[in-house]
Design a protein around this motif. Structure first.
Motif, PDB file in Angstrom:
ATOM      1  N   VAL A 197      -1.196   2.046   0.647  1.00  0.00           N
ATOM      2  CA  VAL A 197      -2.232   1.050   0.384  1.00  0.00           C
ATOM      3  C   VAL A 197      -3.464   1.812  -0.077  1.00  0.00           C
ATOM      4  CG1 VAL A 197      -3.736  -0.692   1.401  1.00  0.00           C
ATOM      5  CG2 VAL A 197      -1.344  -0.575   2.085  1.00  0.00           C
ATOM      6  N   LYS A 198      -4.013   1.422  -1.222  1.00  0.00           N
ATOM      7  CA  LYS A 198      -5.183   2.101  -1.781  1.00  0.00           C
ATOM      8  C   LYS A 198      -6.295   1.086  -1.973  1.00  0.00           C
ATOM      9  CE  LYS A 198      -5.063   5.599  -4.851  1.00  0.00           C
ATOM     10  NZ  LYS A 198      -4.911   6.332  -6.122  1.00  0.00           N
ATOM     11  N   VAL A 199      -7.520   1.455  -1.574  1.00  0.00           N
ATOM     12  CA  VAL A 199      -8.700   0.616  -1.742  1.00  0.00           C
ATOM     13  C   VAL A 199      -9.686   1.392  -2.597  1.00  0.00           C
ATOM     14  CG1 VAL A 199     -10.573  -0.592  -0.568  1.00  0.00           C
ATOM     15  CG2 VAL A 199      -8.343  -0.416   0.532  1.00  0.00           C
ATOM     16  N   SER A 200     -10.223   0.724  -3.618  1.00  0.00           N
ATOM     17  CA  SER A 200     -11.139   1.380  -4.546  1.00  0.00           C
ATOM     18  C   SER A 200     -12.098   0.343  -5.124  1.00  0.00           C
ATOM     19  CB  SER A 200     -10.323   2.039  -5.660  1.00  0.00           C
ATOM     20  OG  SER A 200     -11.133   2.821  -6.484  1.00  0.00           O
ATOM     21  N   PRO A 201     -13.258   0.782  -5.626  1.00  0.00           N
ATOM     22  CA  PRO A 201     -14.189  -0.187  -6.218  1.00  0.00           C
ATOM     23  C   PRO A 201     -13.563  -0.990  -7.357  1.00  0.00           C
ATOM     24  CG  PRO A 201     -15.287   1.910  -5.898  1.00  0.00           C
ATOM     25  CD  PRO A 201     -13.824   2.124  -5.605  1.00  0.00           C
ATOM     26  N   SER A 202     -12.675  -0.365  -8.134  1.00  0.00           N
ATOM     27  CA  SER A 202     -11.985  -1.060  -9.221  1.00  0.00           C
ATOM     28  C   SER A 202     -10.762  -0.241  -9.612  1.00  0.00           C
ATOM     29  CB  SER A 202     -12.904  -1.240 -10.437  1.00  0.00           C
ATOM     30  OG  SER A 202     -13.142   0.013 -11.051  1.00  0.00           O
ATOM     31  N   GLU A 203      -9.904  -0.837 -10.427  1.00  0.00           N
ATOM     32  CA  GLU A 203      -8.691  -0.122 -10.843  1.00  0.00           C
ATOM     33  C   GLU A 203      -9.024   1.154 -11.600  1.00  0.00           C
ATOM     34  OE1 GLU A 203      -4.325  -0.998 -12.782  1.00  0.00           O
ATOM     35  OE2 GLU A 203      -5.851  -2.548 -12.865  1.00  0.00           O
ATOM     36  N   LYS A 204     -10.061   1.119 -12.421  1.00  0.00           N
ATOM     37  CA  LYS A 204     -10.419   2.315 -13.191  1.00  0.00           C
ATOM     38  C   LYS A 204     -10.966   3.444 -12.313  1.00  0.00           C
ATOM     39  CE  LYS A 204     -15.086   0.951 -14.610  1.00  0.00           C
ATOM     40  NZ  LYS A 204     -15.849   1.961 -13.922  1.00  0.00           N
ATOM     41  N   ASP A 205     -11.438   3.095 -11.101  1.00  0.00           N
ATOM     42  CA  ASP A 205     -11.992   4.095 -10.196  1.00  0.00           C
ATOM     43  C   ASP A 205     -10.955   4.718  -9.260  1.00  0.00           C
ATOM     44  OD1 ASP A 205     -14.667   3.804 -11.053  1.00  0.00           O
ATOM     45  OD2 ASP A 205     -14.888   2.016  -9.816  1.00  0.00           O
ATOM     46  N   THR A 206      -9.704   4.277  -9.303  1.00  0.00           N
ATOM     47  CA  THR A 206      -8.730   4.730  -8.305  1.00  0.00           C
ATOM     48  C   THR A 206      -8.455   6.231  -8.363  1.00  0.00           C
ATOM     49  OG1 THR A 206      -6.866   4.141  -9.727  1.00  0.00           O
ATOM     50  CG2 THR A 206      -7.562   2.497  -8.084  1.00  0.00           C
ATOM     51  N   ALA A 207      -8.735   6.886  -9.452  1.00  0.00           N
ATOM     52  CA  ALA A 207      -8.499   8.327  -9.537  1.00  0.00           C
ATOM     53  C   ALA A 207      -9.671   9.131  -8.968  1.00  0.00           C
ATOM     54  CB  ALA A 207      -8.251   8.746 -10.980  1.00  0.00           C
ATOM     55  N   SER A 208     -10.867   8.542  -8.939  1.00  0.00           N
ATOM     56  CA  SER A 208     -12.045   9.305  -8.528  1.00  0.00           C
ATOM     57  C   SER A 208     -12.671   8.860  -7.208  1.00  0.00           C
ATOM     58  CB  SER A 208     -13.114   9.231  -9.622  1.00  0.00           C
ATOM     59  OG  SER A 208     -13.520   7.894  -9.810  1.00  0.00           O
ATOM     60  N   THR A 209     -12.394   7.643  -6.773  1.00  0.00           N
ATOM     61  CA  THR A 209     -12.963   7.120  -5.527  1.00  0.00           C
ATOM     62  C   THR A 209     -11.914   6.245  -4.877  1.00  0.00           C
ATOM     63  OG1 THR A 209     -15.162   7.045  -6.536  1.00  0.00           O
ATOM     64  CG2 THR A 209     -14.843   5.766  -4.532  1.00  0.00           C
ATOM     65  N   TYR A 210     -11.437   6.666  -3.699  1.00  0.00           N
ATOM     66  CA  TYR A 210     -10.411   5.838  -3.073  1.00  0.00           C
ATOM     67  C   TYR A 210     -10.294   6.101  -1.582  1.00  0.00           C
ATOM     68  CZ  TYR A 210      -7.524  10.049  -3.553  1.00  0.00           C
ATOM     69  OH  TYR A 210      -7.047  11.324  -3.490  1.00  0.00           O
ATOM     70  N   PHE A 211      -9.706   5.122  -0.908  1.00  0.00           N
ATOM     71  CA  PHE A 211      -9.278   5.183   0.488  1.00  0.00           C
ATOM     72  C   PHE A 211      -7.804   4.835   0.450  1.00  0.00           C
ATOM     73  CE2 PHE A 211      -7.888   2.450   3.939  1.00  0.00           C
ATOM     74  CZ  PHE A 211      -8.270   3.126   5.079  1.00  0.00           C
ATOM     75  N   THR A 212      -6.936   5.679   0.995  1.00  0.00           N
ATOM     76  CA  THR A 212      -5.508   5.352   1.057  1.00  0.00           C
ATOM     77  C   THR A 212      -5.040   5.471   2.502  1.00  0.00           C
ATOM     78  OG1 THR A 212      -4.712   7.602   0.694  1.00  0.00           O
ATOM     79  CG2 THR A 212      -5.035   6.231  -1.261  1.00  0.00           C
ATOM     80  N   ILE A 213      -4.051   4.658   2.838  1.00  0.00           N
ATOM     81  CA  ILE A 213      -3.414   4.769   4.146  1.00  0.00           C
ATOM     82  C   ILE A 213      -1.913   4.627   3.946  1.00  0.00           C
ATOM     83  CG2 ILE A 213      -3.779   2.321   4.647  1.00  0.00           C
ATOM     84  CD1 ILE A 213      -3.933   3.172   7.652  1.00  0.00           C
ATOM     85  N   THR A 214      -1.187   5.487   4.616  1.00  0.00           N
ATOM     86  CA  THR A 214       0.260   5.414   4.613  1.00  0.00           C
ATOM     87  C   THR A 214       0.747   5.854   5.984  1.00  0.00           C
ATOM     88  OG1 THR A 214       2.258   6.010   3.401  1.00  0.00           O
ATOM     89  CG2 THR A 214       0.661   7.760   3.752  1.00  0.00           C
ATOM     90  N   TYR A 215       1.967   5.487   6.317  1.00  0.00           N
ATOM     91  CA  TYR A 215       2.517   5.943   7.586  1.00  0.00           C
ATOM     92  C   TYR A 215       3.987   6.256   7.424  1.00  0.00           C
ATOM     93  CZ  TYR A 215       4.591   1.339   8.498  1.00  0.00           C
ATOM     94  OH  TYR A 215       5.331   0.195   8.419  1.00  0.00           O
ATOM     95  N   PHE A 216       4.448   7.084   8.348  1.00  0.00           N
ATOM     96  CA  PHE A 216       5.817   7.551   8.344  1.00  0.00           C
ATOM     97  C   PHE A 216       6.477   7.077   9.621  1.00  0.00           C
ATOM     98  CE2 PHE A 216       3.054  10.478   6.109  1.00  0.00           C
ATOM     99  CZ  PHE A 216       3.643  10.502   4.868  1.00  0.00           C
ATOM    100  N   GLU A 217       7.670   6.508   9.522  1.00  0.00           N
ATOM    101  CA  GLU A 217       8.331   5.920  10.681  1.00  0.00           C
ATOM    102  C   GLU A 217       8.674   6.941  11.747  1.00  0.00           C
ATOM    103  OE1 GLU A 217      11.517   3.395   9.488  1.00  0.00           O
ATOM    104  OE2 GLU A 217      10.200   2.140   8.294  1.00  0.00           O
ATOM    105  N   ASP A 218       8.826   8.189  11.374  1.00  0.00           N
ATOM    106  CA  ASP A 218       9.100   9.253  12.326  1.00  0.00           C
ATOM    107  C   ASP A 218       7.841  10.110  12.401  1.00  0.00           C
ATOM    108  OD1 ASP A 218       9.870  11.536  13.671  1.00  0.00           O
ATOM    109  OD2 ASP A 218      11.721  11.801  12.549  1.00  0.00           O
ATOM    110  N   ALA A 219       7.301  10.278  13.576  1.00  0.00           N
ATOM    111  CA  ALA A 219       6.059  11.037  13.721  1.00  0.00           C
ATOM    112  C   ALA A 219       6.227  12.507  13.366  1.00  0.00           C
ATOM    113  CB  ALA A 219       5.532  10.915  15.147  1.00  0.00           C
TER     114      ALA A 219
END
Length: 149
Positions: free
Chosen positions: A47-69
């Motif tokens: 999941v990626k959060v950014s000010p806009s689609e064009k900004d996703t390469a330079s400004t972003y927050f991402t979250i991901t998780y793995f089922e096995d720690a």
């Protein structure tokens, strides 16, 4: 008078971060507050959060998780590599769990990697920000993160 000022500050804060976004997986639900007018991109894995689609390469927050720690598929669990130019911060708290944080200088930006475990799964949050204002926005998103079963 202090109560009125506090209420105004609270209302301004709530209106700037008033949209809670939720994502459901068969095992977990996680949600966080998203800044108004920012966009969310979800490819099913990250999941990626950014000010806009064009900004996703330079400004972003991402979250991901793995089922096995401990590992993910054929890839062993890895912590962000630390070199002398990285800033290793003390452990921080994310949704009641202790998380590690490594901040790396990347060109004119800072890449922060947070790693923590909850419900036997490993979560990774990455943020890329050039300005102190954007770093504060990302900290607000992280503080608002809630994970439930």
């Amino acid at each position: 008078m202090r109560i009125i000022i506090s209420l105004i500050f609270l209302l301004v804060t709530l209106t700037s971060f008033s949209q809670r976004i939720s994502f459901e997986d068969p095992d977990l639900v996680f949600s966080f507050e998203k800044p108004k007018k920012w966009e969310v991109f979800d490819d099913g894995y990250v999941v990626k959060v950014s000010p806009s689609e064009k900004d996703t390469a330079s400004t972003y927050f991402t979250i991901t998780y793995f089922e096995d720690a401990e590992s993910f598929g054929f890839f062993p669990r890895t912590e962000p590599a630390i070199n002398p130019h990285d800033i290793a911060s003390p452990k921080i708290n994310i949704d009641g769990e202790v998380a590690s944080l490594v901040e790396k200088k990347q060109d004119n930006s800072f890449l922060n990697t947070y790693t923590f475990q909850k419900y036997g799964q490993r979560f990774e949050i990455k943020t890329l920000a050039a300005s102190p204002k954007t770093k504060r926005i990302f900290r607000k998103i992280i503080r608002s993160l809630r994970i439930t079963k």
